[in-house]
Design a protein around this motif. Structure first.
Motif, short mmCIF file in Angstrom:
data_model
loop_
_atom_site.label_atom_id
_atom_site.label_comp_id
_atom_site.label_asym_id
_atom_site.label_seq_id
_atom_site.Cartn_x
_atom_site.Cartn_y
_atom_site.Cartn_z
N SER A 256 72.59 38.87 -3.64
CA SER A 256 72.86 38.88 -2.19
C SER A 256 71.64 38.47 -1.37
CB SER A 256 73.34 40.27 -1.75
OG SER A 256 72.34 41.24 -1.99
N ASN A 355 72.81 44.82 -5.30
CA ASN A 355 72.64 43.78 -4.29
C ASN A 355 73.30 42.49 -4.74
OD1 ASN A 355 71.38 45.10 -2.17
ND2 ASN A 355 69.35 44.88 -3.07
N ASP B 240 64.02 44.20 2.54
CA ASP B 240 65.35 44.60 2.11
C ASP B 240 65.56 46.09 2.36
OD1 ASP B 240 67.86 44.32 0.99
OD2 ASP B 240 67.16 44.65 -1.06
N THR B 241 66.76 46.41 2.81
CA THR B 241 67.14 47.81 2.84
C THR B 241 68.66 47.90 2.71
OG1 THR B 241 66.78 49.95 3.89
CG2 THR B 241 67.40 48.14 5.35
N ASN B 242 69.13 49.03 2.23
CA ASN B 242 70.57 49.24 2.05
C ASN B 242 71.05 50.41 2.89
OD1 ASN B 242 69.69 48.14 -0.96
ND2 ASN B 242 71.64 47.36 -0.22
N ASP B 244 74.45 52.98 3.62
CA ASP B 244 75.79 53.49 3.28
C ASP B 244 76.50 53.80 4.59
OD1 ASP B 244 75.86 53.71 0.33
OD2 ASP B 244 74.12 55.00 0.67
N ASN B 342 77.82 44.58 0.10
CA ASN B 342 77.68 44.63 -1.36
C ASN B 342 78.89 45.27 -2.01
OD1 ASN B 342 75.18 43.47 -1.34
ND2 ASN B 342 74.07 45.38 -1.57
N VAL B 364 78.79 49.61 1.33
CA VAL B 364 77.35 49.56 1.13
C VAL B 364 76.88 48.22 1.65
CG1 VAL B 364 75.47 49.63 -0.54
CG2 VAL B 364 77.50 51.04 -0.88
N ASP B 366 73.81 45.46 2.65
CA ASP B 366 72.49 44.97 2.26
C ASP B 366 71.91 44.22 3.44
OD1 ASP B 366 70.30 44.04 0.75
OD2 ASP B 366 71.38 42.19 0.29
N ARG B 368 68.86 42.06 4.65
CA ARG B 368 67.63 41.34 4.32
C ARG B 368 66.87 41.08 5.61
NH1 ARG B 368 67.01 40.99 -1.47
NH2 ARG B 368 69.13 41.58 -2.09
N GLU B 414 70.52 55.13 5.88
CA GLU B 414 69.67 54.15 5.20
C GLU B 414 69.23 54.74 3.87
OE1 GLU B 414 66.08 52.94 7.26
OE2 GLU B 414 65.65 51.37 5.77
N ARG B 415 69.39 53.98 2.80
CA ARG B 415 68.94 54.45 1.49
C ARG B 415 67.41 54.44 1.42
NH1 ARG B 415 72.96 52.61 -3.41
NH2 ARG B 415 74.85 53.40 -2.43
#
Lengths: 510, 510
Positions: A256, A355, B240-242, B244, B342, B364, B366, B368, B414-415
């Motif tokens: 991704s 990702n 990058d961060t993910n 939920d 994602n 989820v 993603d 960037r 944020e994860r």
């Protein structure tokens, strides 16, 4: 007494007056212990439709219960070895010219015993109150002579759905016979053994045994009473079909970071596509979605207007602050075709999330249909809508050539087993009579619904036998139908017996 | 010869002329069998970051490989027992005033051996061509004297990502030493053992051993060359961060017939919410999403314009007809912040689908990030957007009180592990010099990218050591990075050795 009144002219009921003693209620009260034990025995036989041995054991047990009540039971079988037996019985009257057909089913939904709390689906128990409420506890089955609290509940698979229907019908027959009350109708009883599996052999049964199923009306004893606790008579069911919808991205999962926001994300495509089908109030925006709908009649509209306003309380119980439907009442909304997202998956969430750009996104849609809709036509409207969003619609996983040829691909497949709605006009004389019979058993106004929200293949009953169907449910609303911890409140079972007896004792057709 | 030219003034290279013989390439060709066997041995040690025993075994094995090349290796450890060891070495030159730091990692992504086709992740094999291509077959490791086809591929976990980086660096040192070529820079080598686990101890390592990491630039040897096969130098990575994201319907699953289109469907809510975040071209419509972006410089824009136009061919290989991005090139799009779905789940699909309204729908995301973005700030823009769609945003499962109070609830979390982008200006003198060194090893123009699309915590290298990072990848594009059947084409490994030697032999800083 309330059912006796049903046997006298309706005007008399409206006029009121001192009611005579009620032999059915008296009989039931005097025999509650025996009825309860008989019912618990019946619930002890596992009854998942695919479990052929147990379904046959249920059918044979049920034949004995009917035989004891003089109903001349017989097993209805088909040549197809996959078809489980159904059970038929009758109580005919010399000189009677009309016939009522009673329907219930003795199979239940599959369930995982591990999901049940403190009991087993086929080892029925009594609880003093609903599981989870303060003070709810297991209670032994009382010895004869000890009181039975009508607020107690039986916990078992099919305690409400739908062995309760079978039991209420048979107990009503027993009470009438013991009280030497004779119906004016011929009564026929049809108990199915695979309703929860989608009734795949129902059409064949109704065709093969069509001689048995001659009658004036079907009384379908299944489902819950109104959420408010009031009794209800339901004149229709919605049709139902399911559609699998899949959209595609690249032919392999992609990183991704390296490809995101360039390679198409199927999740994004699916969200755009689904969002295009409904507005934010939940109104379906697919062209022509509501066009085929047969408008409700005057009587139906009145009935809806007279139904209790219960949405706000229900919303609070269900824990959400804002309903779909732009403020329309639940009971109005279920008279319309619906489009529901039952499930939606693309890639992974939670621990498994990575990702990636997934290769597909899939939704399972539930299309409920009302009178006027046809499930094939309704799915075609959906397909056309998908095309109008720029998709080439296919019925298979795309080939490389299709991927190369079409910028956007969507697989749209209707699942097998779809069927249309059924609705009985509320102003049929038999319909009015049935409402009057149910009304005779309660002081609260009976809720009358042009249709329920759920689906049963009642259209088959109407098509194969020509008789209208009217549903008279008995279970409590919070019965955990289809789920773990299914239960019935005893008062609902007792009321159901009274109601079924009243229906059997209704006057000759007007 | 091409790398030798890098050691002479750059103008001479541009002027052309008859090249002298290339001692590094000659050495490599004469020692291919030994290098290949040494590499296969290295690949035979399992190397998942969480497998501490094997990671230590890899580190010790790597120390021996470095010791044989006179690099004075040492194990870098931390007090934290969860921190796997890293390996450090150096080749210093008397009188050298500048230092290059080479980075690669020896750990690999977890993988399920059952998913591999015809080989095991840690039992490396040679194939005559890419798996799945006609004529691709296993081939034994050739005896000394027998030819090695550079189109063959090694199949093993980390064959490309990123033991190839380690091997190319060490083989380059060996060839230079054997050829008695002396770099003008001090060279330092840092090999990490938990990159694929997100480098949780990298910041501590860089801080604790900061004395070792003094230098002028980091050369990051990781990732693939351009999809066209051309070599590339990459000046940045995205952050990058993910996140939920979960939205809610009723507090229990509901029957989609009885309650559908009245009780809120969380799948519908999620589709509306996600669809509101991006338009149909994939452009993010969240307010301010692109506001913080530091514009590219003139040099960066020129480099993008000079990059090969490869999107159409790539699109065909990946099997999709229409990209997101409204016609912008992939290489342009990865210089922008992205928002990718994602994964997305609500209820069930396939065999498990039922006619229910699920209680939740989850995605989820993603995110960037590029230079100028901050991951905390970017997530806050997302949160604000969710609020603007009418949601009350929470960071936990809603309580009954919250359900009663707010019509629409969304959990946005944020994860852990998010980090920002890093980008080195392309007009730094060291940057130009590194490009020249890589260019000296190929006749095709080197692709220069302001940033790659993927993410590494290079921002840590810059923050903790003050030195810029420049990525020089060597693996083939189709190496199945992170997936089963990971592989490297031998010619890419051989080219990588040449490139690393050229980088080590570059002239003094201008």
């Amino acid at each position: 007494m309330r059912r006796l009144l049903a046997a006298v002219p309706f005007l008399l009921l409206l006029a009121g007056g001192s009611p005579p003693p009620d032999p059915v209620a008296s009989y039931r009260k005097a025999h509650e212990h025996a009825l309860l034990r008989e019912y618990l025995d019946f619930l002890s036989i596992p009854n998942v439709a695919s479990d052929q041995n147990h379904i046959r054991q249920n059918a044979e047990h049920l034949m004995q219960m009917m035989d004891r009540r003089g109903l001349n039971p017989r097993l209805l079988t088909l040549a197809d070895p996959q078809a489980p037996p159904a059970v038929y019985g009758e109580w005919t009257q010399p000189g009677a010219t009309h016939t009522l057909l009673f329907y219930a089913h003795f199979d239940g939904q599959p369930t995982d015993p591990a999901q049940w709390h403190g009991s087993h689906p086929w080892q029925p128990v009594l609880r003093t109150a609903k599981l989870g409420l303060p003070g709810s506890q297991l209670v032994p089955v009382p010895e004869p002579g000890k009181p039975i609290d009508p607020e107690w509940r039986i916990y078992a698979r099919s305690a409400s759905d739908d062995k309760a229907g079978v039991m209420a019908i048979l107990a009503a027959v027993e009470a009438l016979r013991a009280s030497r009350l004779t119906p004016r109708y011929n009564l026929k009883f049809f108990f199915e053994g695979e309703e929860e599996a989608g009734s795949p052999h129902l059409a064949d049964l109704l065709t093969h045994y069509r001689e048995l199923f001659q009658g004036d009306a079907w009384i379908i004893c299944d489902g819950p009473v109104h959420q408010s606790g009031r009794k209800q008579v339901v004149f229709g069911v919605r049709g139902d079909t399911n559609v699998d919808l899949t959209v595609y991205g690249a032919n392999a999962p992609l990183h991704s970071g390296h490809y995101g926001n360039w390679a198409p994300n199927p999740g994004l495509r699916l969200t755009n596509l689904l969002a295009s089908m409904k507005d934010s109030t939940g109104h379906v925006t697919i062209e022509g979605w509501y066009d085929d709908v047969e408008p409700l009649g005057e009587r139906e509209r009145q009935a809806l207007a007279a139904a209790p306003a219960y949405d706000q309380e229900l919303r609070q119980r269900l824990g959400f602050g804002q309903a779909e439907g732009g403020g329309q009442a639940l009971l109005t909304l279920i008279t319309q075709p619906s489009l529901n997202i039952n499930g939606m998956h693309s890639g992974d969430v939670g621990e498994l999330a990575r990702n990636v750009i997934p290769t597909t996104a899939t939704a399972v849609l539930d299309l409920r249909l009302v009178r006027g809709n046809d499930h094939v036509r309704q799915v075609e409207k959906l397909r056309q809508h998908v095309r109008r969003q720029g998709y080439h619609v296919i019925d298979h996983t795309p080939t490389d050539a299709e991927r190369a040829q079409y910028p956007m691909l969507a697989q749209v497949v209707e699942r097998p087993g779809g069927y249309n709605a059924a609705r009985t006009p509320m102003d049929l004389p038999i319909a009015r009579q049935i409402v009057a019979a149910v009304q005779s058993t309660t002081t609260q106004p009976v809720v009358q619904l042009p249709t329920g929200g759920g689906s049963l293949p009642l259209v088959l009953f109407q098509e194969k036998t020509g008789a209208p169907t009217i549903t008279v449910p008995i279970a409590n609303f919070d019965n955990n139908q289809h789920a773990e911890d299914e239960n019935i409140r005893l008062q609902n079972l007792w009321d159901g017996i009274d109601m079924m007896a009243a229906l059997m004792m209704q006057p000759d057709r007007p």
